[in-house]
Design an enzyme around this catalytic site. Structure first.
Site, PDB file in Angstrom:
ATOM      1  N   THR A  12      -3.976   9.146  -7.781  1.00 23.61           N
ATOM      2  CA  THR A  12      -4.925   8.227  -7.986  1.00 23.61           C
ATOM      3  C   THR A  12      -5.769   7.725  -6.911  1.00 23.61           C
ATOM      4  OG1 THR A  12      -3.758   7.526  -9.886  1.00 23.61           O
ATOM      5  CG2 THR A  12      -5.734   6.343  -9.652  1.00 23.61           C
ATOM      6  N   LYS A 102       3.062  -1.279  -0.413  1.00 26.97           N
ATOM      7  CA  LYS A 102       3.372  -2.428  -0.314  1.00 26.97           C
ATOM      8  C   LYS A 102       4.951  -2.377  -0.095  1.00 26.97           C
ATOM      9  CE  LYS A 102       2.528  -1.884  -4.703  1.00 26.97           C
ATOM     10  NZ  LYS A 102       1.413  -1.279  -5.123  1.00 26.97           N
ATOM     11  N   VAL A 129      -2.335  -4.781  -0.950  1.00 24.16           N
ATOM     12  CA  VAL A 129      -2.365  -6.257  -1.588  1.00 24.16           C
ATOM     13  C   VAL A 129      -3.710  -6.371  -2.362  1.00 24.16           C
ATOM     14  CG1 VAL A 129      -2.108  -8.648  -1.741  1.00 24.16           C
ATOM     15  CG2 VAL A 129      -0.603  -7.127  -0.201  1.00 24.16           C
ATOM     16  N   GLY A 131      -5.500  -4.691  -4.265  1.00 26.21           N
ATOM     17  CA  GLY A 131      -6.455  -3.270  -4.561  1.00 26.21           C
ATOM     18  C   GLY A 131      -7.917  -3.175  -3.636  1.00 26.21           C
ATOM     19  N   ASP A 198       6.844  -6.176  -7.841  1.00 29.55           N
ATOM     20  CA  ASP A 198       5.521  -5.771  -7.169  1.00 29.55           C
ATOM     21  C   ASP A 198       4.756  -6.930  -6.385  1.00 29.55           C
ATOM     22  OD1 ASP A 198       2.976  -3.631  -6.911  1.00 29.55           O
ATOM     23  OD2 ASP A 198       2.313  -5.495  -7.872  1.00 29.55           O
ATOM     24  N   LYS A 202       3.952  -8.107  -2.586  1.00 35.12           N
ATOM     25  CA  LYS A 202       2.921  -8.521  -2.009  1.00 35.12           C
ATOM     26  C   LYS A 202       2.695  -9.883  -1.506  1.00 35.12           C
ATOM     27  CE  LYS A 202       0.410  -5.548  -5.385  1.00 35.12           C
ATOM     28  NZ  LYS A 202      -0.065  -5.347  -6.654  1.00 35.12           N
ATOM     29  N   GLY A 311      -6.501   0.597  -9.267  1.00 30.08           N
ATOM     30  CA  GLY A 311      -7.679   1.559  -9.784  1.00 30.08           C
ATOM     31  C   GLY A 311      -7.944   2.428  -8.496  1.00 30.08           C
TER      32      GLY A 311
END
Ligand code: HSE
Length: 445
Positions: A12, A102, A129, A131, A198, A202, A311
């Site tokens: 992605t 990360k 971190v 996005g 996650d 971060k 994204g």
């Protein structure tokens, strides 16, 4: 002469990155000077959503990180291995590295940054971190004059999406998670997101930058959202709170007085857990998949970064901005007199060596929310109040809202208490005949 980029991974974020590089119009002129030299993929046959020339695709990722032609390696394969080894090999071959990984940086940052410093190369990680939210570079540069006091963040979009829907629909965790997986908002294996791992990766990275020391990822306290129930969300709502998975890093004001002021500066609390956030707080209204990071510094005060935390497009925006930072430095280097080794820009490189110490959770001072299922006997509330009092836990409110048969549900909110004291009180309360269950315990901001 352009800048040759070796990209590892065309998922992605890789696809979003290539898309920006192939369409430089109306972006910064340096984008047009980036040259996609090689793209490392797992399979050459997979249909691609972006028009990458097939002759630059390869399954030989090692050849990319060791190629004498590549200037910048962009690692977007994720996971710990082979990502860590490829990053280290790229550094050893004098490549600058951009990564969104990360998990690798939070666990192997010491090894990676030590190698990068020795090799005189940059490892940039804006995309790791938040996005598309610029937060790493602001911490390194724009806020560098500040003494940072705290970072509070909603830095996992999946859990924020699930909690938002639980709040809006009154649904239970399992049912909303299943739906989020169907809709593509949660991974098939949701562990890293819903268990807070996650977010812990971060916040370890953010804390390290904000407080100028290394953080042992394994010491970061981490509690996910699996045990947050629809009942807790409903009670929180009635009490004026939203429940959010917060990642928190602070200088520890309660550090033992015997530490001198320099040691105290490196004594931190870092934690990830579901938290009752007052509805008036700016983070309470950050919903759906959005991320937000609230940073408090002296003298700047509070600044909040908000935006899409994941994204293809947003994360690629952060990746390419890092590539451009390196391209800009290379532009200046190439224009000057040639020398074997240029010093690294101290605001962009990472040079701290020592580890911060983290405060044990028992010493945390915070407010708590607890929901207890009890028998509806006379004197139960009195018994609870006495026990809390004996453990120095002062109560702000006690509500008994739901009585069914001889069962009562009692919700207490405490004043600031030491976590160790709260745990001792709850331990004793669990043993009371009148108490069936301590159904949930959550911290309050
Ligand atoms: N899985 C992450 C999230 C996105 O849900 O926020 C990538 O960091």
């Amino acid at each position: 002469m352009g800048f040759k980029v070796g990209l590892l991974g065309l998922g992605t974020v890789g696809t979003g990155t290539v898309d920006i590089m192939l369409h430089p119009e109306q972006r910064h002129p340096l984008v047009g000077q980036l040259e996609l030299h090689r793209v490392g993929v797992r399979s050459l046959d997979k249909p691609r959503q972006v028009a990458v020339p097939t002759d630059i695709l390869t399954t030989d990722l090692e050849a990319i990180v060791t190629s004498p032609e590549v200037d910048i390696v962009v690692e977007l394969i994720g996971g710990l291995e082979p990502a860590r080894s490829l990053i280290l090999k790229a550094i050893a071959h004098g490549k600058h590295v951009v990564t969104a990984n990360k998990a690798v940086i939070a666990r192997y940052g010491d090894e990676i940054f030590t190698a990068a410093e020795k090799a005189g190369v940059y490892v940039l990680l804006e995309a790791a971190v938040g996005g598309g939210i610029p937060v790493i570079e602001p911490l390194k540069q724009s806020l560098s004059a500040n003494r940072i006091q705290s970072i509070l963040g909603i830095i996992n979009g999946t859990t924020n999406y699930i909690l938002t829907r639980m709040t809006q629909e009154g649904g239970d965790f399992a049912e909303i998670l299943a739906d989020a997986q169907q809709l593509g908002y949660a991974e098939a294996d949701p562990t890293a997101d819903v268990d807070g791992l996650d977010a812990a990766d971060k916040i370890a990275i953010l804390a390290s930058l904000a407080f100028g020391g290394r953080v042992k990822r394994s010491e970061v306290y981490c509690e996910g959202i699996r045990r947050v129930s629809a009942a807790d969300i409903a009670y929180a709502e009635k009490l004026g709170f939203a429940i959010k998975l917060l990642a928190i890093a602070k200088r520890d004001d309660d550090a033992p007085a015997l530490l001198d002021k320099f040691q105290q500066a490196d004594h931190l609390q870092i934690r990830v857990h579901p938290t009752l956030v007052p509805k008036s707080h700016p983070l309470a209204s950050v919903n759906q998949v959005y991320n937000a990071i609230l940073i408090e510094g002296d003298p700047v005060g509070e600044v909040m970064f908000f935006g899409p935390g994941a994204g293809a497009g947003p994360t690629a925006s952060a990746v390419v901005s890092d590539i451009l930072n390196i391209a800009a430095i290379l532009t200046v280097d190439r224009a000057g007199p040639s020398s074997d080794r240029k010093p690294l820009d101290p605001l962009l490189a990472c040079a701290h060596q020592h580890y911060c110490t983290l405060a044990p959770m028992d010493d945390l001072v915070t407010r708590f929310y607890a929901r207890l299922i009890t028998h509806d006997y006379p004197g139960v509330i009195g018994q609870l109040g006495t026990c809390f009092g004996q453990h120095q836990v002062s109560l702000e409110s006690v509500v008994q809202t739901d009585v069914k048969g001889d069962r009562a549900e009692i919700v207490v909110v405490t004043h600031d208490v030491r976590e160790g004291n709260m745990n001792q009180a709850l331990e004793e309360i669990r043993g009371f005949d009148a108490v069936e269950e301590v159904a949930s315990v959550l911290r309050v901001l």
